[in-house]
Design an enzyme around this catalytic site. Structure first.
Site, PDB file in Angstrom:
ATOM      1  N   GLU A 132       1.143  -0.940  -0.105  1.00 18.48           N
ATOM      2  CA  GLU A 132      -0.053   0.033   0.251  1.00 18.48           C
ATOM      3  C   GLU A 132       1.007   1.041   0.451  1.00 18.48           C
ATOM      4  O   GLU A 132       0.096   2.361  -0.563  1.00 18.48           O
ATOM      5  CB  GLU A 132      -1.197   0.034   1.334  1.00 18.48           C
ATOM      6  CG  GLU A 132      -2.326   0.349   0.901  1.00 18.48           C
ATOM      7  CD  GLU A 132      -3.149   0.370   2.031  1.00 18.48           C
ATOM      8  OE1 GLU A 132      -3.182   0.126   3.838  1.00 18.48           O
ATOM      9  OE2 GLU A 132      -4.276   0.132   1.742  1.00 18.48           O
TER      10      GLU A 132
ATOM     11  N   HIS B 163       8.182 -27.200  -0.595  1.00 21.11           N
ATOM     12  CA  HIS B 163       7.156 -28.269  -1.293  1.00 21.11           C
ATOM     13  C   HIS B 163       5.910 -27.837  -2.715  1.00 21.11           C
ATOM     14  O   HIS B 163       5.562 -28.531  -2.808  1.00 21.11           O
ATOM     15  CB  HIS B 163       6.655 -28.895  -0.043  1.00 21.11           C
ATOM     16  CG  HIS B 163       7.163 -29.250   0.321  1.00 21.11           C
ATOM     17  ND1 HIS B 163       8.576 -30.778  -0.027  1.00 21.11           N
ATOM     18  CD2 HIS B 163       8.324 -29.205   1.397  1.00 21.11           C
ATOM     19  CE1 HIS B 163       9.280 -30.801   1.769  1.00 21.11           C
ATOM     20  NE2 HIS B 163      10.137 -29.948   2.096  1.00 21.11           N
TER      21      HIS B 163
ATOM     22  N   LYS C 248     -13.968   1.408  -4.111  1.00 21.32           N
ATOM     23  CA  LYS C 248     -15.011   1.319  -2.800  1.00 21.32           C
ATOM     24  C   LYS C 248     -16.273   2.129  -4.035  1.00 21.32           C
ATOM     25  O   LYS C 248     -17.116   2.439  -4.112  1.00 21.32           O
ATOM     26  CB  LYS C 248     -14.483   2.811  -2.010  1.00 21.32           C
ATOM     27  CG  LYS C 248     -13.791   2.053  -1.038  1.00 21.32           C
ATOM     28  CD  LYS C 248     -13.145   2.775  -0.187  1.00 21.32           C
ATOM     29  CE  LYS C 248     -12.127   2.066   0.902  1.00 21.32           C
ATOM     30  NZ  LYS C 248     -11.907   3.183   1.536  1.00 21.32           N
TER      31      LYS C 248
HETATM   32  O1  PA5 Z   1      -3.932   1.208   5.847  1.00 18.51           O
HETATM   33  C1  PA5 Z   1      -4.624   2.632   6.139  1.00 18.51           C
HETATM   34  O2  PA5 Z   1      -4.795   3.009   5.580  1.00 18.51           O
HETATM   35  C2  PA5 Z   1      -5.920   0.983   5.355  1.00 18.51           C
HETATM   36  O3  PA5 Z   1      -5.351  -0.387   5.474  1.00 18.51           O
HETATM   37  C3  PA5 Z   1      -6.656   1.108   6.864  1.00 18.51           C
HETATM   38  O4  PA5 Z   1      -6.215   0.833   8.279  1.00 18.51           O
HETATM   39  C4  PA5 Z   1      -7.900   0.389   5.918  1.00 18.51           C
HETATM   40  O5  PA5 Z   1      -8.503   0.946   5.148  1.00 18.51           O
HETATM   41  C5  PA5 Z   1      -8.883   0.742   7.301  1.00 18.51           C
HETATM   42  O6  PA5 Z   1      -9.265   2.492   7.632  1.00 18.51           O
HETATM   43  P1  PA5 Z   1     -10.129   2.274   9.309  1.00 18.51           P
HETATM   44  O7  PA5 Z   1      -9.151   2.400  10.377  1.00 18.51           O
HETATM   45  O8  PA5 Z   1     -10.465   4.385   8.310  1.00 18.51           O
HETATM   46  O9  PA5 Z   1     -11.507   1.690   8.774  1.00 18.51           O
END
Ligand code: PA5
Length: 431
Positions: A287, A308, A422
């Site tokens: 990410e 394996h 989303k």
């Molecule tokens: O690293 C990030 O920002 C994302 O993975 C969020 O943690 C994830 O989308 C969850 O978001 P939130 O904590 O706002 O529900």
């Protein structure tokens, strides 16, 4: 130092000139992070978190965990991505991936709201029947669909089981200090809340209440976890590439990616309990780096299990991969291999040795085989799996990821790409 980078099986892939060439980018990345002049600098609160964390909140987390434990059979942690993976990774690495099945004095811990599977949610509701439940709902934005839906279901479950008053005492929210629907709901209902600092993004938040409350409920010493991270903060603050293993790791990843066409990193361990840690790492690096049509693809493996299956590909498939192995020198408990009558399985040559000794031989043999097969290997060696060491490792990887992203030229702290699905989903849902 609890984490040491070993590059013995890398030397033939990287030259002295490669290191020299990347040095200016590393020092620029260091300045970006420490002087807060880089992209996304408003989300660098995690850099000094181990020394600056809110002590009052920290004690309240520990106190709350000790109140939850005696009245709870099942602790349900509702969250996704950075609001989920870190806690699970730490609990499974330090305790066990079989934590729920092992005898213990702490509650079983289940994770919900990390998918939209009705099957999964129903299974968990069945597991909850007849048990005493407490819930920790974790969401920084307070609006993420997956945890919000799961929370709806569990809130009702608790209210029907205990009545509104007692349900309120069993719901704990970890969210933004003031914004978001979850914060609003928590205030209206009077739930106890914990704060996700504004300047720390989801995937860098495991050492805040996001991770610390579930980790403390699992009976893990969170003081030690933070002390380990604090030592890492001190050890890894040095700008000199030659003296900072974290920076060397970040630099080598970029050399392998940029000039050696190695676009896939396999994060590997010889401990099955590391599997969720790899998931956390995949999120952290994927990410943070995967944007602007760039980035190393993070994959993971558990050895010898995956030798394996994926072992064939790693040894002889497309030569676009490198490996980073997190190796723990000492197992929690070892097992002696004893001689048998008649040596029916032909393994008596190992008698007197231990299972950990055999695992180490698999590790050393594989390192050489993969390097000989054209796969550069880096090893992060750690003495053992304790909260202190794990705290150090978490900080090591967070910093390596930020530095590596800056060397790559991307913002380590945003994730614009996750919005696309989303948007489509909400359009479909509203039709
Ligand atoms: O690293 C990030 O920002 C994302 O993975 C969020 O943690 C994830 O989308 C969850 O978001 P939130 O904590 O706002 O529900």
């Amino acid at each position: 130092m609890p984490v040491q980078l070993n590059t013995e099986y890398l030397n033939s892939f990287i030259s002295y000139e490669d290191y020299e060439k990347i040095k200016p980018s590393v020092s620029l990345a260091h300045d970006f992070l420490h002087k807060k002049t880089g992209l996304g600098s408003e989300f660098t609160g995690w850099v000094t978190l181990p020394t600056d964390c809110d002590r009052e909140e920290f004690f309240r987390i520990q106190e709350t965990a000790s109140k939850i434990s005696p009245k709870t059979d099942l602790f349900i942690v509702i969250g996704i991505g950075g609001s989920y993976l870190g806690a699970r990774a730490v609990i499974e690495l330090i305790k066990s991936r079989n934590y729920n099945d092992l005898p213990k004095a702490t509650p079983n811990i289940y994770f919900a709201g990390n998918s939209i599977s009705a099957t999964d949610l129903n299974d968990l509701l069945k597991i909850c029947e007849g048990k005493d439940i407490s819930i920790n709902v974790v969401s920084k934005s307070g609006t993420t669909l997956e945890p919000a839906l799961a929370f709806r279901v569990f809130k009702r479950f608790l209210e029907e089981k205990y009545g509104q008053e007692e349900a309120r005492k069993r719901i704990f929210c970890t969210t933004d200090r003031q914004n978001g629907k979850l914060k609003q709901l928590a205030d209206e209902e009077g739930y106890e809340t914990f704060v996700i600092p504004e300047d720390i993004g989801g995937r860098y938040s495991v050492l805040t209440a996001v991770g610390l409350l579930p980790i403390a409920v699992a009976g893990i010493n969170v003081d030690e976890l933070l002390l380990g991270a604090k030592l890492a903060q001190e050890d890894l603050a040095c700008a000199d590439l030659n003296q900072n293993d974290c920076y060397r790791y970040a630099a080598i990843r970029n050399i392998l990616y940029g000039s050696k066409a190695k676009s896939i990193e396999i994060l590997a361990s010889y401990e099955p309990n590391f599997a969720m840690m790899s998931e956390w790492l995949k999120q952290l690096f994927g990410e943070s780096e995967g944007k602007d049509n760039k980035g190393i693809f993070p994959a993971s493996a558990i050895f010898s299990t995956d030798l394996h299956s994926m072992g064939q590909y790693i040894q002889s498939g497309t030569r676009n991969i490198f490996e980073t192995i997190v190796y723990f020198e000492k197992p929690r408990n070892d097992i002696l291999i004893e001689a048998t009558d008649g040596d029916a399985d032909g393994l008596d040559f190992l008698s007197g040795k231990t299972i950990a000794f055999v695992n180490k031989s698999a590790f050393l043999g594989t390192l050489k085989a993969h390097a000989d097969g054209g796969v550069p290997n880096m090893v992060l060696k750690m003495p053992e799996i304790t909260p202190f060491e794990v705290g150090y490792l978490i900080y090591f990887f967070e910093k390596a990821c930020a530095i590596s992203s800056y060397i790559l030229g991307v913002n380590p702290f945003d994730q614009p790409g996750v919005e696309a699905y989303k948007k489509n989903m909400v359009t479909l849902l509203r039709q």
